[in-house]
Design a protein around this motif. Structure first.
Motif, PDB file in Angstrom:
ATOM      1  N   SER A 102       6.300  -4.285  -2.814  1.00 31.02           N
ATOM      2  CA  SER A 102       6.024  -2.912  -3.217  1.00 31.02           C
ATOM      3  C   SER A 102       4.836  -2.388  -2.450  1.00 31.02           C
ATOM      4  O   SER A 102       3.891  -3.099  -2.157  1.00 31.02           O
ATOM      5  N   ASP A 103       4.905  -1.134  -2.126  1.00 30.61           N
ATOM      6  CA  ASP A 103       3.788  -0.496  -1.451  1.00 30.61           C
ATOM      7  C   ASP A 103       2.784  -0.030  -2.488  1.00 30.61           C
ATOM      8  O   ASP A 103       3.076   0.131  -3.670  1.00 30.61           O
TER       9      ASP A 103
ATOM     10  N   THR B 268      12.359  -0.952   4.696  1.00 33.66           N
ATOM     11  CA  THR B 268      12.732  -0.850   3.286  1.00 33.66           C
ATOM     12  C   THR B 268      14.233  -0.990   3.093  1.00 33.66           C
ATOM     13  O   THR B 268      14.697  -1.700   2.194  1.00 33.66           O
TER      14      THR B 268
ATOM     15  N   PHE C 287       1.293   8.397   1.711  1.00 32.26           N
ATOM     16  CA  PHE C 287       2.359   7.631   1.068  1.00 32.26           C
ATOM     17  C   PHE C 287       3.730   8.140   1.502  1.00 32.26           C
ATOM     18  O   PHE C 287       4.642   7.350   1.789  1.00 32.26           O
ATOM     19  N   ILE C 288       3.884   9.462   1.566  1.00 31.53           N
ATOM     20  CA  ILE C 288       5.157  10.041   2.001  1.00 31.53           C
ATOM     21  C   ILE C 288       5.437   9.676   3.456  1.00 31.53           C
ATOM     22  O   ILE C 288       6.569   9.311   3.816  1.00 31.53           O
TER      23      ILE C 288
ATOM     24  N   LEU D 159       8.897   3.639   7.006  1.00 29.07           N
ATOM     25  CA  LEU D 159       9.378   2.303   6.661  1.00 29.07           C
ATOM     26  C   LEU D 159      10.843   2.270   6.247  1.00 29.07           C
ATOM     27  O   LEU D 159      11.394   1.186   6.042  1.00 29.07           O
ATOM     28  N   ARG D 160      11.462   3.434   6.155  1.00 26.16           N
ATOM     29  CA  ARG D 160      12.805   3.483   5.565  1.00 26.16           C
ATOM     30  C   ARG D 160      13.808   2.663   6.360  1.00 26.16           C
ATOM     31  O   ARG D 160      14.564   1.868   5.800  1.00 26.16           O
TER      32      ARG D 160
ATOM     33  N   SER E 102       0.496   2.386  -4.574  1.00 23.58           N
ATOM     34  CA  SER E 102       0.601   3.758  -5.041  1.00 23.58           C
ATOM     35  C   SER E 102      -0.791   4.343  -5.176  1.00 23.58           C
ATOM     36  O   SER E 102      -1.801   3.642  -5.127  1.00 23.58           O
TER      37      SER E 102
ATOM     38  N   ARG F 276       4.295   7.074   5.070  1.00 19.89           N
ATOM     39  CA  ARG F 276       4.563   5.631   5.109  1.00 19.89           C
ATOM     40  C   ARG F 276       5.981   5.328   4.636  1.00 19.89           C
ATOM     41  O   ARG F 276       6.701   4.529   5.244  1.00 19.89           O
ATOM     42  N   ARG F 277       6.373   5.963   3.578  1.00 19.75           N
ATOM     43  CA  ARG F 277       7.714   5.714   3.027  1.00 19.75           C
ATOM     44  C   ARG F 277       8.799   6.114   4.015  1.00 19.75           C
ATOM     45  O   ARG F 277       9.792   5.396   4.187  1.00 19.75           O
TER      46      ARG F 277
END
Length: 311
Positions: free
Chosen positions: A280-281, A201, A31-32, A38-39, A283, A34-35
């Motif tokens: 939203s991605d 994002t 998740f980290i 995608l930023r 969680s 990916r975030r």
């Protein structure tokens, strides 16, 4: 303590707790990753998008064409006849962008609001506009999308470990039901991580910021394109979707058969077939297995060493 015959020398309940921890760690790590991937570009140095760029991010190429049609219509440079064919009614307006000029040129080839999107010159302009957005980082190219998906590999590794334990447990004649129930949601999350949006994002955040500043152009405000001018008309479509066209200029929208084109795209609602770009991605989710003396705590129903939960 591991009992005799425990799969891999690890008791079932112990492996369940160990696997749950590893799965959660893998999901958080992915998740980290990916975030971060995608930023997109920094918001601090971000400039407002052009109407064409906003439309390409909010919706797609069709919406970009509609934003240009809105500007040209607001400038009274184009019209549509009873058959929906576009025609130029005035000279090219001052300040017309590259897409506007390509569409005006296409009107001499008997295009409609739908077929103008397949005009070679219009496609060329849209190709370059999308490429610029990808180079800037607002849209994700294939390389970036693959990089985002790479983060899911660690979750798939956790799935592979669970599957290997299940197979080993079955071969070792150990019950694996609880482990299977734990592996399945991890697999589901791994598959979700394979889904990658086309928009960064921060691109969505930039659009949200622009919508706040241009709230007066929202279809809900019933803006007058004659009052705000061609560029505002294009921005209204680019930020809020094709629905603004039907409220601001229903006569042209009907003549150009825009309603039918938008309906054919499967859209609806306030944004006329394109949403506001928010998404939203996934969680992380968790699963647990509580051991008891009757099922997993070493009793006779689990088999030696308490392997009933995790093989």
């Amino acid at each position: 303590m591991a009992g005799a015959g425990d799969t891999w020398g690890i008791a079932g309940p112990d492996f369940l707790w160990l696997y749950a921890g590893l799965a959660v760690l893998a999901i958080i790590t992915a998740f980290i990753w990916r975030r971060a991937a995608l930023r997109g570009p920094s918001m601090r140095r971000a400039r407002d998008l052009t109407p064409t760029q906003a439309a390409l991010i909010t919706g797609d190429r069709k919406l970009a064409v509609y934003s240009s049609l809105a500007a040209l219509r607001a400038a009274r440079a184009i019209d549509a006849d009873s058959r929906g064919t576009l025609r130029q009614t005035d000279r090219t307006p001052a300040g017309a962008n590259e897409l506007d000029r390509a569409i005006i040129a296409a009107t001499g080839r008997g295009v409609t609001a739908r077929t103008v999107q397949t005009d070679a010159a219009v496609i060329d302009v849209l190709n370059r506009a999308e490429e610029q957005l990808k180079l800037a980082g607002w849209l994700l190219d294939e390389d970036r999308r693959r990089a985002v998906r790479t983060g899911s590999l660690i979750v798939f590794a956790a799935v592979a470990l669970g599957v290997a334990r299940i197979v080993a447990g079955v071969l070792n004649d150990r019950p694996v039901g609880f482990l299977l129930m734990l592996v399945l949601p991890v697999l589901f999350i791994a598959l979700l991580f394979l889904r990658v949006p086309r928009v960064a994002t921060n691109a969505r955040r930039l659009l949200a910021r622009m919508r706040m500043r241009a709230h007066h152009l929202s279809p809900r405000q019933s803006p007058s394109w004659r009052t705000y001018g061609p560029e505002a008309a294009a921005l209204s479509i680019g930020l809020f979707g094709a629905g603004a066209f039907f409220l601001a200029d229903p006569e042209f929208a009907e003549a150009a058969e825009l309603q039918r084109h938008v309906a054919a795209s499967g859209g609806g609602g306030d944004f006329g077939g394109w949403d506001s770009g928010s998404s939203s991605d996934s969680s992380s989710s968790s699963s647990s297995c509580s051991s008891s003396s009757s099922s997993c705590g070493g009793g006779s129903s689990c088999g030696g060493g308490g392997g009933g939960c995790g093989g």
